[in-house]
Scaffold this motif. Structure first.
Motif, short mmCIF file in Angstrom:
data_model
loop_
_atom_site.label_atom_id
_atom_site.label_comp_id
_atom_site.label_asym_id
_atom_site.label_seq_id
_atom_site.Cartn_x
_atom_site.Cartn_y
_atom_site.Cartn_z
N ARG A 1 0.82 -1.22 0.00
CA ARG A 1 0.00 0.00 0.00
C ARG A 1 0.85 1.27 0.00
N GLU A 4 0.65 3.07 -3.25
CA GLU A 4 -0.60 3.82 -3.45
C GLU A 4 -0.56 5.13 -2.66
N HIS A 5 0.03 5.05 -1.47
CA HIS A 5 0.14 6.27 -0.66
C HIS A 5 1.05 7.29 -1.36
N ARG A 7 1.62 7.53 -4.52
CA ARG A 7 0.87 8.03 -5.68
C ARG A 7 -0.13 9.10 -5.23
N GLU A 39 -7.55 9.55 -2.99
CA GLU A 39 -7.44 8.11 -2.82
C GLU A 39 -6.91 7.53 -4.13
N VAL A 40 -5.97 6.60 -4.02
CA VAL A 40 -5.43 5.98 -5.22
C VAL A 40 -5.49 4.47 -5.05
N GLN A 41 -6.05 3.81 -6.04
CA GLN A 41 -6.13 2.34 -5.99
C GLN A 41 -5.49 1.79 -7.26
N GLU A 42 -4.70 0.76 -7.09
CA GLU A 42 -4.11 0.12 -8.26
C GLU A 42 -5.19 -0.70 -8.94
N TYR A 48 -3.80 3.21 -12.33
CA TYR A 48 -4.38 3.52 -11.04
C TYR A 48 -5.71 4.23 -11.20
N HIS A 83 -3.91 6.49 -15.56
CA HIS A 83 -4.91 6.58 -14.50
C HIS A 83 -6.31 6.74 -15.07
#
Length: 131
Positions: A1, A4-5, A7, A39-42, A48, A83
């Motif tokens: 994670r 993602e943080h 990013r 918020e970023v999610q792969e 992303y 993205h």
């Protein structure tokens, strides 16, 4: 994670300096955008999903759509990774949030808005970094 943080921090760094359309302040100074609102999610290899929630300065802010456009334009230009972008108004902070959410996440409506010279000029003024 951690990735993602990182990013999310990258995203926040890009949007925090966007200027408010009516005030000399940045969106960060006005707390329109906050680190927690990013918020970023792969979602795939090197791709992303970026979700941004922003809070207009007033509940009936007529500029909420414009701010959403600014966020989208600046990120499209500056994000260094692939993205998908979703931008929402923080729940309960705007009287017409659903309409605005639809508008700023609809590619065709965004494209149409950016064809309006006045609107485009305003967006440019907000997203251009001060020298």
């Amino acid at each position: 994670r951690a990735m993602e943080h990182d990013r999310a921090m990258e995203v926040y760094d890009i949007i925090r300096t966007i200027r408010d359309p009516e005030k000399p302040n940045t969106l960060e100074e006005l707390e329109v955008v906050t680190e927690n609102g990013v918020e970023v999610q792969e979602i795939g290899e090197d791709e992303y999903l970026v979700i941004i929630r922003f809070t207009p300065t007033v509940p009936h802010c007529s500029l909420a759509t414009l701010i959403g456009l600014c966020l989208r334009v600046k990120l499209q230009r500056c994000l260094p990774f692939r993205h998908k972008l979703e931008i929402y108004i923080s729940e309960g902070t705007h009287s017409t949030e659903e309409d605005i959410n639809k508008q700023i996440n609809d590619k065709e409506r965004v494209a149409a808005a950016m064809e309006n010279p006045n609107l485009r000029e305003m967006v440019e003024q907000c997203v251009t970094e001060p020298d």
